[in-house]
Design a protein around this motif. Structure first.
Motif, PDB file in Angstrom:
ATOM      1  N   GLY A  23       9.361   0.239  44.863  1.00  0.00           N
ATOM      2  CA  GLY A  23       9.095   0.403  43.488  1.00  0.00           C
ATOM      3  C   GLY A  23       8.236   1.718  43.486  1.00  0.00           C
ATOM      4  N   GLY A  24       8.701   2.636  42.488  1.00  0.00           N
ATOM      5  CA  GLY A  24       8.314   3.696  42.334  1.00  0.00           C
ATOM      6  C   GLY A  24       7.441   3.901  40.912  1.00  0.00           C
ATOM      7  N   GLY A  25       6.660   3.035  40.521  1.00  0.00           N
ATOM      8  CA  GLY A  25       5.955   2.830  39.355  1.00  0.00           C
ATOM      9  C   GLY A  25       4.364   3.428  39.747  1.00  0.00           C
ATOM     10  N   SER A  55       5.712   1.703  33.796  1.00  0.00           N
ATOM     11  CA  SER A  55       4.846   3.032  34.087  1.00  0.00           C
ATOM     12  C   SER A  55       5.011   4.184  33.060  1.00  0.00           C
ATOM     13  CB  SER A  55       4.477   3.489  35.588  1.00  0.00           C
ATOM     14  OG  SER A  55       4.168   2.428  36.122  1.00  0.00           O
ATOM     15  N   CYS A 187      17.358   4.610  44.708  1.00  0.00           N
ATOM     16  CA  CYS A 187      17.779   3.937  46.036  1.00  0.00           C
ATOM     17  C   CYS A 187      17.235   2.592  45.917  1.00  0.00           C
ATOM     18  CB  CYS A 187      16.903   4.778  47.282  1.00  0.00           C
ATOM     19  SG  CYS A 187      17.400   4.105  48.919  1.00  0.00           S
ATOM     20  N   LEU A 232      12.211  -9.808  44.390  1.00  0.00           N
ATOM     21  CA  LEU A 232      12.051  -9.148  45.700  1.00  0.00           C
ATOM     22  C   LEU A 232      11.588 -10.438  46.596  1.00  0.00           C
ATOM     23  CD1 LEU A 232      12.896  -6.740  47.499  1.00  0.00           C
ATOM     24  CD2 LEU A 232      10.300  -6.213  47.185  1.00  0.00           C
ATOM     25  N   GLY A 334       8.257  -1.825  26.726  1.00  0.00           N
ATOM     26  CA  GLY A 334       7.689  -2.058  28.173  1.00  0.00           C
ATOM     27  C   GLY A 334       7.541  -3.455  28.434  1.00  0.00           C
ATOM     28  N   GLY A 368       0.144  -7.113  38.724  1.00  0.00           N
ATOM     29  CA  GLY A 368      -0.906  -7.193  37.787  1.00  0.00           C
ATOM     30  C   GLY A 368      -1.707  -5.832  37.655  1.00  0.00           C
ATOM     31  N   TRP A 371      -2.505   0.461  34.501  1.00  0.00           N
ATOM     32  CA  TRP A 371      -2.169   1.865  34.960  1.00  0.00           C
ATOM     33  C   TRP A 371      -3.635   2.466  35.374  1.00  0.00           C
ATOM     34  CZ3 TRP A 371      -0.700   6.308  36.581  1.00  0.00           C
ATOM     35  CH2 TRP A 371       0.544   6.785  36.388  1.00  0.00           C
TER      36      TRP A 371
HETATM   37  C1  LIG Z   1       3.223  -1.764  26.204  1.00  0.00           C
HETATM   38  C2  LIG Z   1       2.468  -1.693  27.297  1.00  0.00           C
HETATM   39  C3  LIG Z   1       1.106  -0.906  27.150  1.00  0.00           C
HETATM   40  C4  LIG Z   1       0.310  -0.650  28.260  1.00  0.00           C
HETATM   41  N1  LIG Z   1      -0.575   0.030  28.222  1.00  0.00           N
HETATM   42  C5  LIG Z   1      -1.536   0.680  29.207  1.00  0.00           C
HETATM   43  C6  LIG Z   1      -2.578   1.503  29.009  1.00  0.00           C
HETATM   44  O1  LIG Z   1      -2.809   2.177  27.975  1.00  0.00           O
HETATM   45  N2  LIG Z   1      -3.494   1.818  30.061  1.00  0.00           N
HETATM   46  C7  LIG Z   1      -3.430   0.975  31.097  1.00  0.00           C
HETATM   47  O2  LIG Z   1      -4.095   1.194  31.964  1.00  0.00           O
HETATM   48  N3  LIG Z   1      -2.245   0.033  31.296  1.00  0.00           N
HETATM   49  C8  LIG Z   1      -1.433   0.137  30.436  1.00  0.00           C
HETATM   50  N4  LIG Z   1      -0.305  -1.007  30.679  1.00  0.00           N
HETATM   51  C9  LIG Z   1      -0.136  -1.636  31.901  1.00  0.00           C
HETATM   52  C10 LIG Z   1       0.643  -0.353  32.901  1.00  0.00           C
HETATM   53  O3  LIG Z   1       1.594   0.108  32.075  1.00  0.00           O
HETATM   54  C11 LIG Z   1       1.166  -1.465  34.053  1.00  0.00           C
HETATM   55  O4  LIG Z   1       0.301  -2.050  34.558  1.00  0.00           O
HETATM   56  C12 LIG Z   1       1.822  -0.380  35.138  1.00  0.00           C
HETATM   57  O5  LIG Z   1       2.585   0.535  34.836  1.00  0.00           O
HETATM   58  C13 LIG Z   1       2.484  -1.470  36.157  1.00  0.00           C
HETATM   59  O6  LIG Z   1       3.249  -0.462  37.053  1.00  0.00           O
HETATM   60  P1  LIG Z   1       3.869  -0.995  38.402  1.00  0.00           P
HETATM   61  O7  LIG Z   1       4.136   0.226  39.268  1.00  0.00           O
HETATM   62  O8  LIG Z   1       3.442  -2.362  38.679  1.00  0.00           O
HETATM   63  O9  LIG Z   1       5.275  -1.235  37.458  1.00  0.00           O
HETATM   64  P2  LIG Z   1       6.677  -0.401  37.284  1.00  0.00           P
HETATM   65  O10 LIG Z   1       6.226   0.742  36.470  1.00  0.00           O
HETATM   66  O11 LIG Z   1       7.565  -1.224  36.345  1.00  0.00           O
HETATM   67  O12 LIG Z   1       7.078  -0.257  38.586  1.00  0.00           O
HETATM   68  C14 LIG Z   1       7.765  -0.841  39.295  1.00  0.00           C
HETATM   69  C15 LIG Z   1       9.091  -0.146  39.907  1.00  0.00           C
HETATM   70  O13 LIG Z   1       9.788  -0.990  40.957  1.00  0.00           O
HETATM   71  C16 LIG Z   1      11.121  -0.632  40.676  1.00  0.00           C
HETATM   72  N5  LIG Z   1      12.056  -1.720  41.469  1.00  0.00           N
HETATM   73  C17 LIG Z   1      12.108  -2.977  41.233  1.00  0.00           C
HETATM   74  N6  LIG Z   1      12.953  -3.711  41.999  1.00  0.00           N
HETATM   75  C18 LIG Z   1      13.213  -2.758  42.904  1.00  0.00           C
HETATM   76  C19 LIG Z   1      14.117  -2.597  43.948  1.00  0.00           C
HETATM   77  N7  LIG Z   1      14.542  -3.891  44.531  1.00  0.00           N
HETATM   78  N8  LIG Z   1      14.103  -1.412  44.869  1.00  0.00           N
HETATM   79  C20 LIG Z   1      13.656  -0.513  44.484  1.00  0.00           C
HETATM   80  N9  LIG Z   1      12.766  -0.272  43.342  1.00  0.00           N
HETATM   81  C21 LIG Z   1      12.581  -1.349  42.597  1.00  0.00           C
HETATM   82  C22 LIG Z   1      11.327  -0.684  39.145  1.00  0.00           C
HETATM   83  O14 LIG Z   1      12.735   0.190  38.976  1.00  0.00           O
HETATM   84  C23 LIG Z   1      10.209   0.036  38.783  1.00  0.00           C
HETATM   85  O15 LIG Z   1      10.280   1.436  38.586  1.00  0.00           O
HETATM   86  C24 LIG Z   1       0.686  -1.332  29.634  1.00  0.00           C
HETATM   87  C25 LIG Z   1       1.778  -1.959  29.814  1.00  0.00           C
HETATM   88  C26 LIG Z   1       2.723  -2.322  28.802  1.00  0.00           C
HETATM   89  C27 LIG Z   1       3.794  -3.254  28.937  1.00  0.00           C
END
Ligand SMILES: Cc1cc2nc3c(=O)[nH]c(=O)nc-3n(C[C@H](O)[C@H](O)[C@H](O)COP(=O)(O)OP(=O)(O)OC[C@H]3O[C@@H](n4cnc5c(N)ncnc54)[C@H](O)[C@@H]3O)c2cc1C
Length: 526
Positions: A23-25, A55, A187, A232, A334, A368, A371
């Motif tokens: 996961g590249g978030g 993200s 990937c 996963l 999102g 959970g 950002w």
């Molecule tokens: C509407 C909204 C507003 C928000 N506003 C804020 C804010 O203002 N400030 C704040 O602090 N937080 C905010 N958040 C929360 C924040 O955006 C999230 O907590 C954070 O972006 C989550 O990041 P992540 O890396 O966990 O998930 P993601 O960014 O979704 O990354 C997960 C990645 O895993 C990849 N993936 C999945 N399965 C696989 C696989 N099998 N192989 C390879 N890759 C895979 C996906 O493609 C994805 O890119 C907000 C959230 C939302 C929905």
């Protein structure tokens, strides 16, 4: 930083990686930075582009979360306020403070919100962003000249952080790379491999560009797949119980005329009990968000009609010029990866705290959080993963680790010197040199937005931009700011990418069609 070099690193790595991050978030890249900076060997695999998931779709606030104070989550707020301060310290080219005004229409609101916001300020301690205070009606309108005046009594101002989420993420990828991590976009991790005892000891994956399938061994695998977390986990243990409740949030983007001035509006209680923000962002007005439970996660979620109507209606209650569908320049959705809790039916009430879970097969899941708290989440996760993998103990060093692009003058003079290129931080010098070497690269891609052709070349050569969408959605923010302008830019972007990446006509046509398909979700029809 380019894909060919990343592949070379993977192919020359013959032993097991210390950690493979899926996961590249913000979460996964944060983990990769932390682990690589401690000296562990890290591979990160992202199925699509970095930041394609949640993200790049946030409200773009580096914040403690005023509303979590009301829920009594003081610890969560304090932790996030500290992280907000560290983010400003480590990425001053990308994070800045912003005044938020809570308009008051009832007599009790000024003392009530004034007190709450003072507490919010105090909880930040030495990481404070500005002094909260109660405003007179006149002062409120100085901050927010386009606020409706009927019944307005005054307001309360507080300060929080704002950033460009996808741009920060790309700079975090560069930071992880500089610390020694190997990171590959496009990937997908297709499965998990296990040793004779049934413990996860690696992944199987597919390069989406070539179709090449391979396996990679790891001492520990970290699941940082956000809203896809449970998919996963099911691959690791088909009987695992779900951990995530996916909840969608949308934003609408308008011209800057709807919210003149440099302050944001914070509405603490909308009709559905949520918080709504109207924020100046990259010369536009960003309004959101919603909290709508959805059945499953998708990579390209689509705003629902009732969400759009809700935001238009609520914004219209506060702005002198009530926005209509025709005013929407972009709409994006999102999915929050909220952690499931018992006895909670409303997703808005679910905790934003992060959870690290280790399945019986040894898969480490981090989910959970927010950002804003990605650094702290990564620290906790790497601590636990390193113990599980029996790696030599090494302390976390990210509290004072600068994010790629950091430079001392970032806060003071960048915007005057570099204009819209200021978000690149120290890379802005290089991009300017590139443009000076070929005047055509200084040409704008569309009159509605400040992006120039040189940024496309930069993103392809140094930021692993692989598709037209990568450039228009996450290396620039064109798609999120003005979807029709992004569509107009697409042919020029495809042309520049074709000559950089050697695309033939078929690839170029396919790329354009794929972008138009995605972009149609960001255009609102009347
Ligand atoms: C509407 C909204 C507003 C928000 N506003 C804020 C804010 O203002 N400030 C704040 O602090 N937080 C905010 N958040 C929360 C924040 O955006 C999230 O907590 C954070 O972006 C989550 O990041 P992540 O890396 O966990 O998930 P993601 O960014 O979704 O990354 C997960 C990645 O895993 C990849 N993936 C999945 N399965 C696989 C696989 N099998 N192989 C390879 N890759 C895979 C996906 O493609 C994805 O890119 C907000 C959230 C939302 C929905």
């Amino acid at each position: 930083m380019n894909r060919t070099d990343m592949w070379r690193r993977i192919e020359s790595h013959r032993k097991a990686w210390d950690m493979i991050v899926v996961g590249g978030g913000a979460t996964g890249v944060g983990v990769a930075i932390d682990a690589a900076a401690r000296g562990y060997e890290v591979l990160l695999l992202e199925q699509s582009d970095f930041g394609k998931g949640t993200s790049s779709r946030s409200t773009k606030l580096a914040h403690g979360g005023v509303r979590y104070l009301e829920q009594g989550s003081i610890g969560l707020v304090m932790e996030a306020l500290k992280e907000r301060g560290l983010l400003l310290q480590n990425a001053p080219h990308l994070v800045h403070d912003l005044a938020f005004v809570v308009p008051n229409y009832d007599w009790w609101e000024a003392p009530f919100y004034g007190l709450g916001l003072k507490l919010y300020q105090l909880l930040a301690g030495k990481y404070g962003f500005g002094v909260s205070r109660i405003l007179s009606k006149g002062e409120t309108l100085e901050h927010l000249p386009t606020l409706k005046t009927e019944g307005l009594r005054g307001g309360a101002v507080y300060y929080d952080g704002q950033f460009d989420d996808a741009r920060l993420l790309i700079h975090m990828v560069a930071t992880a790379f500089e610390q020694g991590a190997t990171l590959l976009n496009y990937c997908e991790v297709t499965g998990l491999t296990k040793d004779a005892q049934g413990f996860v000891d690696g992944v199987t994956a597919r390069d989406e560009e070539t179709g090449h399938e391979f396996s990679a061994a790891a001492k520990v695998v970290i699941n940082a797949t956000g809203a896809f977390t449970d998919l996963l986990r099911l691959k690791a243990e088909p009987s695992s119980e779900p951990m995530i409740v996916p909840s969608q949030g949308i934003h609408l983007v308008f011209e800057s005329s709807f919210l003149q001035g440099e302050s944001a509006i914070m509405v603490p209680h909308t009709s559905d009990g949520r918080v709504l923000f109207a924020i100046p962002w990259h010369g536009h007005t960003l309004v959101g968000t919603t909290d709508t439970p959805v059945a499953a996660a998708t990579l390209e979620p689509v705003a629902m009609e009732q969400e759009i109507e809700f935001i238009l209606g609520t914004a219209g209650q506060y702005l002198t010029k009530a926005p209509t569908r025709d005013d929407v320049l972009s709409v994006f959705a999102g999915i929050r990866p909220l952690v499931r809790a018992t006895n909670v039916t409303n997703t808005a009430a679910l905790s934003r705290d992060h959870v690290i879970h280790i399945d019986r097969c040894g898969l480490v899941t981090i989910c959970g959080g927010k950002w804003t708290t990605y650094r702290r989440m990564a620290e906790d996760c790497v601590d636990q993963a390193a113990t599980l993998a029996q790696l030599p103990e090494k302390p976390c060093v990210t509290q004072h680790l600068h994010i790629h692009g950091f430079y001392d003058a970032a806060k003071e003079s960048a915007s005057e010197e570099f204009g819209s290129l200021a978000v690149y931080g120290s890379d802005a010098y290089e991009i300017r040199k590139l443009i000076e070497s070929d005047a055509r690269l200084g040409e704008p891609l569309d009159a509605a937005l400040p992006y120039v052709k040189g940024e496309v070349i930069w993103a392809v050569r140094h930021e692993m931009g692989r598709t037209v969408e990568d450039i228009l959605a996450r290396r620039t923010r064109a798609l999120f700011l003005n979807a029709r302008a992004a569509l107009a830019m697409a042919p020029a972007v495809a042309g520049l990418m074709a000559s950089e990446l050697g695309w033939d006509e078929v690839t170029r046509t396919k790329q354009l069609a794929a972008f138009r398909d995605v972009a149609s979700n960001y255009v609102l029809h009347s």
